[in-house]
Design an enzyme around this catalytic site. Sequence first.
Site, PDB file in Angstrom:
ATOM      1  N   TYR A 248       0.801  -1.227   0.000  1.00 42.02           N
ATOM      2  CA  TYR A 248       0.000   0.000   0.000  1.00 42.02           C
ATOM      3  C   TYR A 248       0.835   1.278   0.000  1.00 42.02           C
ATOM      4  O   TYR A 248       0.401   2.308   0.536  1.00 42.02           O
ATOM      5  CB  TYR A 248      -0.961  -0.013   1.194  1.00 42.02           C
ATOM      6  N   HIS A 378     -18.490 -17.556  -8.581  1.00 44.43           N
ATOM      7  CA  HIS A 378     -18.227 -16.263  -7.937  1.00 44.43           C
ATOM      8  C   HIS A 378     -17.823 -15.240  -9.011  1.00 44.43           C
ATOM      9  O   HIS A 378     -16.910 -15.483  -9.800  1.00 44.43           O
ATOM     10  CB  HIS A 378     -17.137 -16.381  -6.873  1.00 44.43           C
ATOM     11  N   ALA A 379     -18.499 -14.109  -9.022  1.00 47.02           N
ATOM     12  CA  ALA A 379     -18.316 -13.137 -10.107  1.00 47.02           C
ATOM     13  C   ALA A 379     -16.871 -12.636 -10.189  1.00 47.02           C
ATOM     14  O   ALA A 379     -16.230 -12.393  -9.167  1.00 47.02           O
ATOM     15  CB  ALA A 379     -19.254 -11.950  -9.885  1.00 47.02           C
ATOM     16  N   HIS A 408     -20.208  -3.545 -10.611  1.00 50.42           N
ATOM     17  CA  HIS A 408     -18.927  -3.773  -9.935  1.00 50.42           C
ATOM     18  C   HIS A 408     -17.933  -4.428 -10.907  1.00 50.42           C
ATOM     19  O   HIS A 408     -16.794  -3.969 -11.055  1.00 50.42           O
ATOM     20  CB  HIS A 408     -19.167  -4.670  -8.710  1.00 50.42           C
ATOM     21  N   GLU A 409     -18.378  -5.482 -11.564  1.00 52.13           N
ATOM     22  CA  GLU A 409     -17.463  -6.205 -12.465  1.00 52.13           C
ATOM     23  C   GLU A 409     -17.053  -5.337 -13.656  1.00 52.13           C
ATOM     24  O   GLU A 409     -15.892  -5.316 -14.051  1.00 52.13           O
ATOM     25  CB  GLU A 409     -18.102  -7.515 -12.940  1.00 52.13           C
ATOM     26  N   HIS A 412     -14.226  -3.107 -12.952  1.00 44.95           N
ATOM     27  CA  HIS A 412     -12.906  -3.730 -13.130  1.00 44.95           C
ATOM     28  C   HIS A 412     -12.485  -3.671 -14.601  1.00 44.95           C
ATOM     29  O   HIS A 412     -11.364  -3.313 -14.941  1.00 44.95           O
ATOM     30  CB  HIS A 412     -12.940  -5.196 -12.706  1.00 44.95           C
ATOM     31  N   GLU A 436     -11.605  -2.315  -6.589  1.00 42.26           N
ATOM     32  CA  GLU A 436     -12.915  -2.787  -6.146  1.00 42.26           C
ATOM     33  C   GLU A 436     -13.933  -1.651  -6.024  1.00 42.26           C
ATOM     34  O   GLU A 436     -15.127  -1.910  -5.887  1.00 42.26           O
ATOM     35  CB  GLU A 436     -12.781  -3.507  -4.797  1.00 42.26           C
ATOM     36  N   TRP A 510     -11.827 -17.442  13.847  1.00 42.33           N
ATOM     37  CA  TRP A 510     -12.779 -16.834  12.892  1.00 42.33           C
ATOM     38  C   TRP A 510     -13.988 -16.280  13.639  1.00 42.33           C
ATOM     39  O   TRP A 510     -14.398 -15.125  13.446  1.00 42.33           O
ATOM     40  CB  TRP A 510     -13.198 -17.893  11.872  1.00 42.33           C
ATOM     41  N   HIS A 538     -13.292 -16.148  -0.933  1.00 47.56           N
ATOM     42  CA  HIS A 538     -11.955 -15.557  -1.014  1.00 47.56           C
ATOM     43  C   HIS A 538     -10.905 -16.292  -0.201  1.00 47.56           C
ATOM     44  O   HIS A 538      -9.714 -16.064  -0.389  1.00 47.56           O
ATOM     45  CB  HIS A 538     -12.033 -14.079  -0.601  1.00 47.56           C
ATOM     46  N   ARG A 547      -9.066  -5.215   0.450  1.00 46.85           N
ATOM     47  CA  ARG A 547      -9.457  -4.386  -0.694  1.00 46.85           C
ATOM     48  C   ARG A 547     -10.931  -3.975  -0.646  1.00 46.85           C
ATOM     49  O   ARG A 547     -11.295  -2.882  -1.050  1.00 46.85           O
ATOM     50  CB  ARG A 547      -9.174  -5.139  -1.994  1.00 46.85           C
ATOM     51  N   TYR A 548     -11.786  -4.875  -0.164  1.00 43.77           N
ATOM     52  CA  TYR A 548     -13.223  -4.552  -0.159  1.00 43.77           C
ATOM     53  C   TYR A 548     -13.576  -3.585   0.964  1.00 43.77           C
ATOM     54  O   TYR A 548     -14.480  -2.770   0.825  1.00 43.77           O
ATOM     55  CB  TYR A 548     -14.066  -5.832  -0.057  1.00 43.77           C
TER      56      TYR A 548
HETATM   57  O1  X8Z Z   1     -15.960 -10.732  -4.476  1.00 38.80           O
HETATM   58  C1  X8Z Z   1     -16.557  -9.710  -4.772  1.00 38.80           C
HETATM   59  C2  X8Z Z   1     -16.814  -9.346  -6.216  1.00 38.80           C
HETATM   60  C3  X8Z Z   1     -15.750  -9.792  -7.127  1.00 38.80           C
HETATM   61  S1  X8Z Z   1     -14.249  -8.942  -6.895  1.00 38.80           S
HETATM   62  C4  X8Z Z   1     -18.105  -9.976  -6.677  1.00 38.80           C
HETATM   63  N1  X8Z Z   1     -17.043  -8.923  -3.787  1.00 38.80           N
HETATM   64  C5  X8Z Z   1     -16.868  -9.242  -2.383  1.00 38.80           C
HETATM   65  C6  X8Z Z   1     -17.652 -10.483  -1.988  1.00 38.80           C
HETATM   66  O2  X8Z Z   1     -18.489 -10.937  -2.764  1.00 38.80           O
HETATM   67  O3  X8Z Z   1     -17.412 -11.013  -0.894  1.00 38.80           O
HETATM   68  C7  X8Z Z   1     -17.751  -7.665  -3.973  1.00 38.80           C
HETATM   69  C8  X8Z Z   1     -18.143  -7.219  -2.606  1.00 38.80           C
HETATM   70  C9  X8Z Z   1     -17.366  -8.050  -1.635  1.00 38.80           C
HETATM   71 ZN    ZN Z   2     -14.290  -7.017  -7.524  1.00 38.85          ZN
END
Ligand code: X8Z
Ligand code: ZN
Length: 639
Positions: A248, A378-379, A408-409, A412, A436, A510, A538, A547-548
Site C-alpha cells: 500500500y 463467484h463473479a 462492480h465487475e 474492473h 474494487e 474466525w 476468497h 481491498r473490499y
Molecule cells: O468478491 C466480490 C466481487 C468480485 S471482486 C463480486 N465482492 C466481495 C464479496 O463478494 O465477498 C464484492 C463485494 C465483496
Molecule cells: Zn471485484
Amino acid sequence: MRKLLLSATSIAFLSLGACQPEATIEALETAVEKPLTEKLATEKPTNTVENLTAAATAGTENGPPSLQEAKEFLEQAEKDIVELNGFASKVYWIQANFITEDTNALAALAGTQQAKLSTRHANEAKRFNDLSLPADMRRKMDGLKRGSNFPAPEKDGAAEELAKIMTGLEATYGTGKFEHNGKDITLGEASDIIAKSRKPEELLAVWEGWRTVSPPMKNDYSRMVNIVNEGSKELGYNDTGALWRGGYDMDGEAFIKEADRLWGQVKPLYDQLHCNTRAALNTAYGDEVAPLDAPIRADLLGNMWGQSWGNIGDLVAPKGSSKGVDITKLLEENKYTQMQMVKTAEKFFTSLGFEPLPETFWNRSLITKPKDREVVCHASAWNLDDIDDIRIKMCTKITGEDFVTVHHELGHNFYQRAYKDQPVFYKNGANDGFHEAIGDMIALSITPEYLVKVGLLDQKDIPSADADLSLLMQQAMDKVAFLPFGLMVDQWRWKVFSGEYSPSEYNSGWWELREKYQGLRSPSVRPDDAFDPGAKFHIPGNTPYMRYFLAHILQFQFHKAACDMAGFEGPLHQCSIYENEEVGRRFNAMMKMGASKPWPDALEAFTGTRDMDGSAILEYFSPLMAYLEEQNKDRSCGW
Ligand code: X8Z
Ligand code: ZN
C-alpha cells in the site's frame, strides 16, 4: 500464485485487481516455438542459488550492476511476464469455465510457471538493491521484489505443490454442493433460501449445509499457509500477512493503523445499524432466536456470510417513510434478461464518455450459469490479453443485488482498459481497494431518477421525498453492514499467517473476529472439524479481502468528489453522475494512471485529497444516522 488477477500483468506486483485468484509468472522462453506440453514438461528451475549467483555477478566484475543492466533486467522481466500471462490467462479462463480434473491439472501447471517466474524475478531484482535508480525504475523493481501475494519458496517442488493446493481449494469451493430436502443444492440455490426464508430451522439447515463443503479444505489450507510463509520470508517479510500489508505504498505497520483509523471513523454508524437490525430481528423472531442482549445469529441476515443485509431490508423498513424502490421487482416487471442487465451497466459507463465494450466482450463473457458443467460462479472480471480482451464471468441472477454486482465487475473491466497503455508492472489498481471501488462508485448513482432515465421505473412511480430514509436504509444494509466483515476477513488471515491462530484455532479465531467486529455469532455449536472461513470464496479462492473494506470507504469518497465536480448541491444519496462526461473524463484520468504512481497521487488526481477518509460515507448516511440514533435511544446497544 496461479490465477492472474484480472490482468495478467499485475502479477509482478501481485496485488492484481479484480476478483480472481492470485498469480505470479514464469517465463516460457520458448512459448511461441514449442508446443505447450513440451514447454511445461521441459521447464527448468531458473531460480536456483547457482543461477542467481551467476546472474548477480554477470557483467559485474568491475563493480555493482549498472543502470543499463537494471534497465535490461526490467525490460526482460516485462517481456517474460507478458508472454507467460498470454497463455496462463487462457488456461485459467478455461479452468474456471469448465472445472474438471484435467483443467485443474493444467491450471496448476500454469500456476507453477507463474510462481517460479515471480520468485525468480523477485530474487534477481535484489541485486539492484544498492543501485541508485530513477524513481520509476525503483518502483518497478520494488514491485518485482514483492513477488506474488502467494509466493512460492525457491526449493524444488514448492511451486508445484503450492499451485496444486491453490487450484484444488478453489475447485472444491466452486463445485461444492450439499444435500437439502433430499436434493443436492449449490451455493447459488442455498443463497436464494438464505435470502428469502424466514424460517429459523430452514435457515440454520442451509447455513450449516453449505459449511459441510469446507472441512476437507482445512489441511491443504494450513499446508498452503506454511508454504507461502516460507516464500514470504525468502522475500524478506516476516510472514505472508506482512507481505500483503506491504502493498500500500506505506510501511506495513502504518497500514495496520490506517485500517484501524478508518474503521474507527465508521464504527459508530455500524453500531447504530447493528442495534436497530437486532431489534427488528427480535420483533420478527422473538427472544429465543434473536435475543436483544447477544450478538446476532449469523444465519438471519439474508446473506450466507452475514456480510450484506439488504435481503432483510423489509424487516427494517423505517416506519413512516414511503417505500423506496425494489430493483429486483423492476427488473422482473421489465422482463430484463441477464444480458440486458449488463447492457444497461455498460450504458452507464458510455454515458460518462467511456468507449463501449468490445464485441469480444459479448462473445466471450460468461453471463448466465451453464446447466451442463461446473464453473466458478463467484463473479469476476478478466483481461486476457492485458489490452482489450476483457470479459466477465458471473452466474448472474435477475436481482437488484446482482445488478449492482454487474456494475462492480464492469468497473474492473473499464479500469483494466483505461490503464492498458501502462507498462505491465503498472497494469493494476492504484491500490487494490481502488479496483474494487470503481464499479461500486458508479452503482451509487443508481437513483430513482436514473432508473426513470433508463426506462426501468415509471416517472409516476418515483418515490416521494419522504422515501429518503427507506432508500438510505436499504443502501446501509448493504454498504454499512459490510464494513466490519470487509475488515475481519484479513484480520483473520493476518493472524493465520503470523501463527497467532494455529490450525486448531482457525475456526474459533474466525468466530472470535466475527463477534468482535460484526457482533455476530454462530447459529449453532460448530463441529470439531469445522472450517467456516473456507466456506467464503476468497479464502479457498485466495483473494485478499482488505481491498473490499477500503473500497467501501473509497467508493463514497469518489462519489462525493464526482458529485462536487458535477455541481450537485443536494444530499449525496440523491446524486447521480449519469451522462456527466466531465466527471467521466476526470475519472478516466485517474483510472489510466493504473499503479504507475503511489495511490495518494491517484486519489488526489480525482478527489483533491491524498488520504482515504470515512467522512464521505458518514455524510452520505447522515440522515439515516440521525434516524437510527432516535430509534435506538432507549435500547441497550452493543454485544
Ligand atoms: O468478491 C466480490 C466481487 C468480485 S471482486 C463480486 N465482492 C466481495 C464479496 O463478494 O465477498 C464484492 C463485494 C465483496
Ligand atoms: Zn471485484
